[in-house]
Design a protein around this motif. Structure first.
Motif, short mmCIF file in Angstrom:
data_model
loop_
_atom_site.label_atom_id
_atom_site.label_comp_id
_atom_site.label_asym_id
_atom_site.label_seq_id
_atom_site.Cartn_x
_atom_site.Cartn_y
_atom_site.Cartn_z
N ALA A 39 61.41 12.80 46.24
CA ALA A 39 60.74 11.36 46.69
C ALA A 39 60.38 10.71 45.45
O ALA A 39 60.30 11.15 44.20
N SER A 40 60.49 9.28 45.53
CA SER A 40 60.06 8.39 44.51
C SER A 40 58.77 8.67 44.17
O SER A 40 57.71 9.08 44.97
N THR A 41 58.12 8.17 42.82
CA THR A 41 56.66 8.23 42.42
C THR A 41 56.15 6.99 43.16
O THR A 41 56.52 5.98 43.17
N GLY A 42 54.84 7.32 43.71
CA GLY A 42 54.00 6.15 44.20
C GLY A 42 53.81 5.22 43.21
O GLY A 42 53.32 5.65 42.09
N HIS A 43 54.18 3.82 43.51
CA HIS A 43 53.67 2.82 42.40
C HIS A 43 53.44 1.68 43.14
O HIS A 43 53.81 1.19 44.51
N GLN A 44 52.65 0.62 42.49
CA GLN A 44 52.59 -0.65 43.15
C GLN A 44 52.57 -1.83 42.12
O GLN A 44 52.43 -1.31 40.77
N HIS A 45 53.12 -3.06 42.42
CA HIS A 45 53.44 -3.84 41.26
C HIS A 45 53.18 -5.25 42.02
O HIS A 45 52.89 -5.51 43.16
N ASP A 46 53.16 -6.32 40.97
CA ASP A 46 52.88 -7.67 41.57
C ASP A 46 53.91 -8.36 42.19
O ASP A 46 53.89 -9.39 42.83
N GLU A 47 55.28 -7.84 42.14
CA GLU A 47 56.39 -8.54 42.60
C GLU A 47 56.31 -8.15 44.19
O GLU A 47 55.99 -7.04 44.54
N THR A 48 57.12 -8.90 44.87
CA THR A 48 57.46 -8.73 46.41
C THR A 48 58.87 -8.13 46.21
O THR A 48 59.73 -8.44 45.21
N GLU A 49 59.23 -7.07 47.00
CA GLU A 49 60.18 -6.02 46.72
C GLU A 49 60.79 -5.73 48.18
O GLU A 49 59.84 -5.53 49.31
N PHE A 50 62.04 -5.63 48.49
CA PHE A 50 62.53 -4.96 49.64
C PHE A 50 63.75 -3.87 49.38
O PHE A 50 64.36 -3.98 48.24
N PHE A 51 63.81 -2.93 50.13
CA PHE A 51 64.54 -1.78 50.19
C PHE A 51 65.55 -1.95 51.30
O PHE A 51 65.13 -2.30 52.54
N VAL A 52 67.03 -1.89 51.31
CA VAL A 52 67.74 -1.56 52.43
C VAL A 52 68.32 -0.40 52.21
O VAL A 52 68.98 0.07 51.34
N ILE A 53 68.24 0.42 53.40
CA ILE A 53 68.95 1.73 53.37
C ILE A 53 70.35 1.90 53.66
O ILE A 53 70.68 1.25 54.86
N VAL A 54 71.18 2.45 53.01
CA VAL A 54 72.41 2.63 53.09
C VAL A 54 73.20 3.68 53.64
O VAL A 54 74.17 3.67 54.56
N ALA A 55 72.63 4.70 52.98
CA ALA A 55 72.95 6.05 53.56
C ALA A 55 72.03 7.10 53.50
O ALA A 55 70.99 6.91 52.86
N GLY A 56 71.89 8.21 54.28
CA GLY A 56 70.95 9.11 54.38
C GLY A 56 69.37 8.71 55.27
O GLY A 56 69.61 7.71 55.62
#
Length: 677
Positions: A39-56
């Motif tokens: 798993a990725s480490t939990g984090h937060q930041h001031d940017e807006t961000e999106f993920f698109v799942i490609v596989a898995g």
């Protein structure tokens, strides 16, 4: 035109997973891979961000809530949302991400009530269980107990399912010391002071939803042994022979209250096992010039087999935990300082006849150390609360949706924020505890530390009566040691009571009631014509509402600020009233005059609501004097009192002057007798 393809060879370590960059898009972008079971480490930041799942396949964990992640899923994270991507499948989870800065969106997200709320998660708010070697004094009450109580009251007013849990930490070695001095058995001493502590909390209008008395709690010992066995079964807690200290004359094993010396970390004088000054643990044998409490002879070193945990190997796990919830910099700095050590082997058992022996028989005559024990005690408290509420909460199966909030003093920081997360990981490897931490410093009494053992204290029972409790809660809120050590002075308390609460708050409310009785037949007038000053004052009341709410919410909790804002609201209103009084009796300005009175009543109504978490009795009395029910919900806006409502402010008494028989504030140096404790 820009083309980018996923290339595993370009990946590098980032956020606990593997990432690569995509250049030239005008925003930050990259590919990511989460390996199976990772798993990725939990984090937060001031940017807006999106993920698109490609596989898995896997799960997003966003501010503690889980969402499915599968090919074709797009997840957008607003600024400051804590997000984790877990791979729950058996193949690599591949995604593409973009992120960018939008200052307006970041500011809006920072102030977003929905994002900051706990939603439908159960919220368990713990104040550190006090040691029953004495009653509670104002140093105790100002810290974890008042903090947790006000926190829960505010959360409930905002619709959160929140509960306050505490109890008595019966198996502390300090109980043995107190029992020895009083000529009683430890169980008697613990039971006596546990009951006294509960009564003092009640006098402070602090009534926990769960109060666990560990020596009397059904099933507690068996549950603790099971928890400890789980830790042992992890393979990390092992029986290790290392040097320990013993009294040279009696042979008594020395730890905690039974030994003193110089802290190996900061050099300050300290007792065994933890330094109150720097917060660092010690192993007793590393104390400088150790001294036994049992005799004047220099303590003897000898090897002793105890269960021990190599805490230093869990640096990354603790850092990941600290990135998940609210962890003040004070605690993160302590963690960094501790993990800079080459080794940190922490004993988990100690020789004693007072406590709970482990199921394992490798260490005869030893008990599970009370501080590791407490980590289980929190889970047991949740289970016991659940039994009463009809909720299926189990200490042996902690829920992933549980939100835990801890209030404690800095001297407990190592245990809560470093040791306990590791013990939870070992006992419950599939549970990722989401914990917020609220830490206070030492509250001094006339320049010196409050001390139960030395009886240097203003005891809760000395001060607390139905007439004084809200004044005490206000003063402790205003002066509690949140970011630095602060000082309780009897003269300051008396001055705050007489000049602020009686001389300003109560005088304004009485004067307002008298004006309404004289000019409006004791009824709330309707607002008439509004001037620019009136609308400006309404806006100022709205700002005070937002400021008090901001100081009580989970991410910015500060009773110092909340109490200051309450006082600021009253000061604003007194100033406004004085300015408006210049035309209050002018025949040509009566429409404006009744608007000013309606706004003062709106300020009083607002005060009754937003003072509730800090000063619940005062808030209830003020609401009643305004013809309102007891406040139970947090206001969304500033409201006028309904025209025609009977106002009974002129005769209401909210605070009384301090005296020895009333509030019990004694002159410096005078201590209570046994009956007072």
């Amino acid at each position: 035109m820009i083309f980018s393809r996923y290339d595993a060879r370009a990946l590098h370590d980032a956020f606990g997973i593997r990432m690569s960059s995509i250049e030239g898009l005008g925003v930050g972008a990259g590919w990511g891979r989460v390996a199976p079971g990772q798993a990725s480490t939990g984090h937060q930041h001031d940017e807006t961000e999106f993920f698109v799942i490609v596989a898995g396949r896997g799960e997003f964990v966003v501010d503690g809530r889980r969402h499915p992640a599968e090919p074709g899923t797009l997840a957008l994270f607003e600024p400051f949302e804590t997000h984790v991507l877990e791979n729950t499948g058996d193949t690599d989870l591949i995604f593409v991400t973009q992120y960018w800065r939008d200052p307006g969106r970041a500011l809006q997200s920072a102030d977003n009530e929905e994002r900051r709320a706990f939603g439908d998660r159960p919220v368990f708010v713990f104040s550190t269980p006090p040691t029953p070697n004495g009653d509670l004094h104002l140093g105790h009450l100002s810290g974890p107990y008042l903090g947790a109580d006000a926190f829960v009251r505010f959360q409930r007013m905002n619709g959160t399912e929140a509960w306050h849990l505490t109890g008595s930490d019966d198996y502390q070695s300090y109980v043995v010391g107190a029992a020895r001095q009083e000529g009683r058995e430890p169980a008697e001493t613990a039971a006596h002071y546990s009951a006294e502590i509960a009564r003092t909390l009640d006098l402070m209008d602090i009534r926990p939803d769960q109060y666990t008395v560990t020596d009397a709690e059904p099933g507690y010992r068996d549950g603790l042994r099971d928890f400890f066995s789980r830790v042992v079964a992890s393979g990390w807690a092992t029986v290790t022979e290392k040097d320990a200290l013993f009294d040279a004359e009696s042979g008594q094993y020395l730890y905690e209250v039974d030994v003193k010396g110089g802290c190996p970390g900061c050099g300050s004088g300290t007792s065994g096992n933890i330094c109150e000054e720097c917060g660092e643990p010690n192993t007793v044998v590393d104390l400088a010039e150790p001294r036994s409490a049992a005799s004047a002879a220099e303590p003897r070193r000898a090897p002793l087999a105890r269960y021990s945990l190599p805490l230093h190997v869990f640096r990354e796990e603790v850092a990941a935990h600290h990135s998940l919830g609210r962890v003040p910099a004070r605690l993160r700095e302590l963690g960094d300082r501790l993990f800079a050590r080459p080794a940190m082997d922490i004993p988990l058992t100690h020789p004693s006849s007072w406590g709970v022996a482990p199921t394992e028989t490798d260490v005869d005559g030893q008990v599970i150390w009370v501080w590791p024990e407490m980590s289980y005690g929190f889970l047991h408290g949740i289970q016991s609360l659940g039994v009463r509420l009809g909720r299926d909460w189990k200490a042996a199966e902690p829920g992933q949706d549980w939100k835990i909030v801890h209030f404690f003093g800095y001297d407990n920081s190592f245990y809560h924020s470093v040791l306990y997360p590791v013990l939870y990981r070992l006992a419950h490897p599939d549970w990722e505890p989401d914990i917020d931490y609220h830490v206070n410093e030492f509250y001094l009494l006339e320049g010196s530390k409050f001390s139960t053992s030395r009886r240097h204290a203003v005891w809760g029972k000395e001060v607390l009566t139905p007439d004084s409790v809200d004044a005490v809660r206000y003063f402790l809120s205003r002066t509690r040691p949140e970011g630095e050590r602060t000082n309780f002075r009897r003269a300051d308390y008396a001055r705050t009571l007489d000049e602020t609460l009686i001389g300003t708050w109560q005088r304004w409310l009485h004067d307002l009631g008298a004006r309404i009785a004289k000019h409006y037949d004791g009824k709330a007038p309707d607002a008439g014509n509004w001037t620019p000053e009136h609308s400006a004052f309404l806006a100022r009341l709205g700002a005070r509402l937002a400021a008090v709410g901001g100081s009580l919410r989970a991410d910015g909790f500060s009773l110092n600020q909340a109490a200051a804002e309450l006082d600021g609201l009253v000061a604003d209103t007194v100033r406004f009233s004085a300015l408006e009084s210049l035309t209050a009796q002018s025949a040509g300005w009566q429409n404006e005059a009744r608007t000013a009175i309606a706004l003062e009543l709106a300020a009083a109504r607002l005060l009754a609501h937003i003072a509730t978490p800090v000063m619940p009795r005062f808030a209830g009395r003020l609401a009643a004097a305004l013809g309102l029910p007891e406040p139970t919900t947090w206001p969304e806006t500033v409201q006028l009192v309904a025209p025609g409502t009977e106002i009974r402010l002129a005769e209401a008494v909210f605070f009384k002057s301090a005296d020895v028989t009333g509030t019990g504030i004694r002159p410096a140096g005078e201590t209570p007798g046994e009956g007072d404790r």
